[in-house]
Structure formats: structure tokens, C-alpha cells
Scaffold this active site. Structure first.
Site, PDB file in Angstrom:
ATOM      1  N   LYS A  15      42.546  95.741  44.429  1.00  0.00           N
ATOM      2  CA  LYS A  15      41.292  96.631  44.373  1.00  0.00           C
ATOM      3  C   LYS A  15      41.408  97.502  44.376  1.00  0.00           C
ATOM      4  O   LYS A  15      42.995  98.468  45.081  1.00  0.00           O
ATOM      5  CB  LYS A  15      40.424  96.096  46.222  1.00  0.00           C
ATOM      6  N   SER A  19      32.110  95.949  48.140  1.00  0.00           N
ATOM      7  CA  SER A  19      32.647  96.449  47.583  1.00  0.00           C
ATOM      8  C   SER A  19      33.759  95.760  46.130  1.00  0.00           C
ATOM      9  O   SER A  19      34.360  96.014  45.951  1.00  0.00           O
ATOM     10  CB  SER A  19      33.429  97.467  48.501  1.00  0.00           C
ATOM     11  N   SER A  34      32.784  94.122  53.045  1.00  0.00           N
ATOM     12  CA  SER A  34      32.956  93.957  51.303  1.00  0.00           C
ATOM     13  C   SER A  34      34.055  92.858  51.007  1.00  0.00           C
ATOM     14  O   SER A  34      33.984  93.032  49.685  1.00  0.00           O
ATOM     15  CB  SER A  34      33.720  95.909  51.471  1.00  0.00           C
TER      16      SER A  34
END
Length: 483
Positions: free
Chosen positions: A75, A151, A175
Site C-alpha cells: 500500500k 484506505s 482501513s
């Protein structure tokens, strides 16, 4: 290897093929690259691939763990390898590179994964949707133009669509679990302190944040936890762990547990009736397994608590962005930050030490209130999110009329109503895709447990994976249909 065959395996499945010599890590890397090429134009989950980990892969550099050679994405946030780009989804950080590898990355590598690229995330991971000015909008694989969550939405969308079997996720308020819920994956948020975030940082997000993976099977999430949860030098504290491996609990029978169904509107956000029914149906399944299931309540302090979290999270955020600006030679402003983030930057300048310590005190009170639940229950059963995935635009960081003073109500309350309490408590949470909504998108159901009791959730999750299977579901945007 054909794309449909590749995408049918989870991470351990591909690792087993490598161990048997039926496929090479380089072949898997090339297949993953083909899968990304086939699907990413529609989904926009992957923002960079590493040529040196695909055609130029040196297989001798891979760890010998059970995921050896398995394609993996990092990520675009903390957790990276030294020398790689890390841009936090922000134009302010364009071209910025990592200066020190994390212990988390070292442990991922030991597990054997081949980190071959980066997944999309919203700017500074500060949204429950993966939409950004810098990289565009990541689509939910189930429905084009719908949010993949955030996220870690790029990571879960890449997994659910078959680009990679597992990917890095991080979670400071939901997230890992929100994207798992909206995309139909498995999202395990570990306990506070379970996964080291060193060596540069002692605790992520003042202890709220943690790293793990986005997955499609529980066994991948559990096995990877065995590899990334090893205490590291200098960690501020080490929490208890079971004597058995986490992976062993996937198929182990669970003891009889007392499970509380929580459908309290903690932030005043109404729960979609189909979501609430999915939780109740899960409770009935668990009851048939022999567990004691009852309706329960949780006390949080209401939405005002989230405003205290703002003072906690954003204290020093302005200094952080000023530091990035110095590294990249950019200037903080409307050309480098999305409007909501720019507003938060200005808001952060007004947070005094007194406000910060007041917020710490208030969050401590909220933590103690929430934790009373576990005096009478072993497991907290709830929706992962109050609503399912909706079209792009609802939570993005350039939304008109949203600034630092209103982002709690307008961006955080709805998707985080059932996720953020477990970040506050530091307790583990597990989102499982146990139902489908009439709109054609998944419904995530969340199991949460006492601190350091990931193994209890994994055991329950393993039983639910058998009783309410999701493996045969396939989204519309899947590499097997797009290759």
C-alpha cells in the site's frame, strides 16, 4: 499459467505450487503482471509495478516461507522498502522514496512474498474510499464506479479482482476492514502491538494503527499473521500470543463462547436493514454451532468522541507535511493537497498541547467505556460498516463543503461507526464477506474480540467460512473475465 487458473488460488495455494515445483516465482510474477494489465485499466487498484521483481526477478532473493514467490502489493503508505517510492497518494510527495525499510517489510519478505508493486490509497490514507486527485478512483470489482472502500481499497480491489492473492493493508480507523467489507474480502485488524511498526516509529497513529494484509481466505490472513507478528528489537511492549500457530485455529473447534450482537447506532448512523439482517443471520448460525448469542449494547460517548480523535490524530500533521515538502521541494498548498487535507493541515496548526492531552484523556475514557462489553462477552458481533458500497463521490477528499470542522460527520461517522471502536480499544477485528446486498455488492460482518485474542476470531471465522462460504462468488470485474 492462465489467468483464470492463477486467480482461482489464494496465496497459500500459489505458494504450495511453487514448493512442489509446478510453477516458478518468475512465472507467477509474469502472470500477475498480465493480470494487472488485464484488469487495472477498469479498476485502477495498482499505481506502480516493479520491473526488477517481474521479468528481472532474482528468485534467490525470496524468503523460504509458505508464501514463497506469491505476488504481493504494498500500500502507498507506511510499511515500505528502502529505496522504493512512497507518495501517500499526494502530489506533495510526488517522487519521494523510502529511507529505511520497516520490520514489517522484513517479515513479509521472510514469509516469501514477491513484492512487485504498489496499491492505491487516498491522500495520507485519510478517507474510507480510495479516490484521489493524484491516482484517480479505484473501482469496486463488483460494480464499476462504486467505492472499493478505504484506505486500503486499492489493495483489496486488487485481491478481489484476482490481480494478486494477498496485499498489504493498514488500519487506523477501519482501513483494512472497510475495503474487505465493501469488496467481499477477508480483513483482519490485529491487536495493538501485535505487528511491529519499527524501527523508525514505535506505534502507528499513537497505537491506533496497525499493518497486516488484505486477503480472500481466512487461512492466508491467519498464516501471514504468524509471520509478521514476531516481536522486534526495541518494540515498546510485547503482547501475549497463543502457544499454537494462528493458522492452526482456522480448522480448530472453538470453545463455547458468549457472543453479543451490537446494532447500537454508536454515531447515530442508521444501519441498512439488509446489513442488520446479515448480522442477525450470522448470530443464528453461531447459535446453531453451540455458542451463546444475545443482543448487547456498547457505550462509546457518541460522535463527540470522534472530534477528540481529530485533536489526537492531527496533532503535528502540519509538521509532518512540512517535512515532506522539504524532502520533495514542493510547497504545501491547493496545487499539492486536496481541499480536505489542506483544511486539516491548517486545523493542525491550531491544536495546542493542552488540547492534545485533553483528547488523550477523553479517548482513555471512551476506551474504558467500550471495554466494559468484554466483561460479559467474549466476542462482539456487528456490521463491519453500517452501509454497503456506494458510488464514488461520497467520501472523497475533494468533496465540496467538507473541511476539518465537518469531516467527522460527513466523511468518518458513517463508514467507521463499527470499526473505529476497536482501534480505540486496540482490540482485534475481523471482517468476513458473509452476505450479499440486493444492490449486488457484498456485506461484511465483523467479529471482534478481547485484546490479544486474534486466535478466538480466527477460530470462529474458520467455522463461518465453512458454514457460510464465499469462495465461489466472483465479481463482475475479475481477471478471469478480462484476460
Amino acid at each position: 499459467m492462465k489467468l483464470d487458473e492463477y486467480a482461482s488460488y489464494d496465496g497459500l495455494g500459489l505458494g504450495e505450487l511453487v514448493a512442489k515445483g509446478e510453477v516458478s516465482p518468475k512465472e507467477l510474477a509474469r502472470t500477475a503482471a498480465s493480470a494487472i494489465e488485464a484488469a487495472n485499466g477498469e479498476i485502477k487498484a495498482v499505481i506502480e509495478t516493479y520491473d526488477d521483481r517481474i521479468d528481472a526477478l532474482d528468485e534467490s532473493t525470496l524468503g523460504a516461507g509458505p508464501f514463497r514467490g506469491v505476488p504481493f502489493l504494498m500500500k502507498d503508505v507506511f510499511g515500505h522498502e528502502k529505496g522504493r517510492l512512497i507518495e501517500f497518494g499526494s502530489r506533495l510527495c510526488r517522487g519521494m522514496t523510502v529511507t529505511t525499510s520497516t520490520y514489517f517489510t522484513d517479515q513479509l519478505k521472510a514469509a516469501g512474498v514477491n513484492i512487485l508493486g504498489r496499491s492505491a490509497a487516498p491522500e495520507y490514507s485519510m478517507s474510507a474510499t480510495t479516490e484521489s486527485v493524484m491516482f484517480g478512483n479505484t473501482s469496486n470489482p463488483w460494480k464499476k464506479g462504486y467505492s472499493a472502500g478505504g484506505s486500503s481499497g486499492g489493495a483489496q480491489a486488487a485481491v478481489t479482482s484476482g490481480m494478486v492473492p494477498i496485499a498489504h493493508g493498514s488500519d487506523i480507523g477501519g482501513s483494512i476492514r472497510i475495503p474487505a467489507s465493501w469488496c467481499g474480502g477477508v480483513g483482519l485488524k490485529p491487536s495493538r502491538g501485535r505487528v511491529s511498526i519499527g524501527p523508525v516509529v514505535d506505534e502507528g497513529g499513537l497505537g491506533f494503527s496497525c499493518n497486516h494484509i488484505q486477503a480472500k481466505t481466512l487461512r492466508d490472513a491467519a498464516t501471514m499473521l504468524d509471520w509478521v507478528s514476531k516481536p522486534q528489537i526495541g518494540d515498546p511492549f510485547v503482547i501475549p500470543r497463543p502457544t499454537q500457530s494462528y493458522a492452526s485455529f482456522v480448522s480448530a473447534p472453538s470453545p463455547r463462547l458468549k457472543i453479543g450482537i451490537v446494532l447500537t447506532e454508536l454515531f447515530g448512523v442508521p444501519i441498512d436493514p439488509e446489513v442488520a439482517q446479515a448480522v442477525k443471520d450470522t448470530g443464528k448460525v453461531l447459535e446453531r454451532m453451540g455458542h451463546h448469542v444475545e443482543t448487547a449494547e456498547a457505550d462509546f460517548g457518541g460522535i463527540a468522541t470522534l472530534h477528540h480523535i481529530n485533536d489526537l490524530f492531527f496533532f503535528g500533521f502540519d509538521a509532518r507535511l512540512d517535512g515532506y515538502a522539504k524532502r520533495t521541494g514542493q510547497k504545501v498548498g491547493p496545487d499539492t493537497l486536496e481541499p480536505v487535507i489542506l483544511s486539516v493541515y491548517e486545523f493542525a496548526k491550531q491544536i495546542t498541547p493542552a488540547r492534545f492531552f485533553t483528547a488523550m484523556s477523553e479517548i482513555n475514557v471512551a476506551r474504558r467505556k467500550l471495554a466494559r462489553f468484554y466483561a460479559d462477552h467474549d466476542v462482539w458481533l456487528s456490521p463491519t460498516t453500517s452501509r454497503v458500497s456506494e458510488p464514488w463521490g461520497k467520501y472523497h477528499l475533494s468533496k465540496a463543503g467538507v473541511d476539518a470542522s465537518s469531516l467527522v460527520e460527513k466523511l468518518f461517522a458513517e463508514p467507521c461507526q463499527f470499526t473505529v471502536p476497536h482501534n480505540i480499544m486496540g482490540t482485534p477485528g475481523l471482517s468476513l464477506p458473509l452476505a450479499m446486498h440486493s444492490t449486488g455488492v457484498p456485506i461484511g460482518v465483523q467479529l471482534a474480540g478481547r485484546p490479544a485474542e486474534e486466535h478466538v476470531l480466527i477460530g470462529l471465522g474458520g467455522a463461518l467460512e465453512k458454514a457460510m462460504p464465499w469462495a465461489k462468488r466472483m465479481p463482475a470485474l475479475h481477471v478471469s473475465k478480462m484476460g
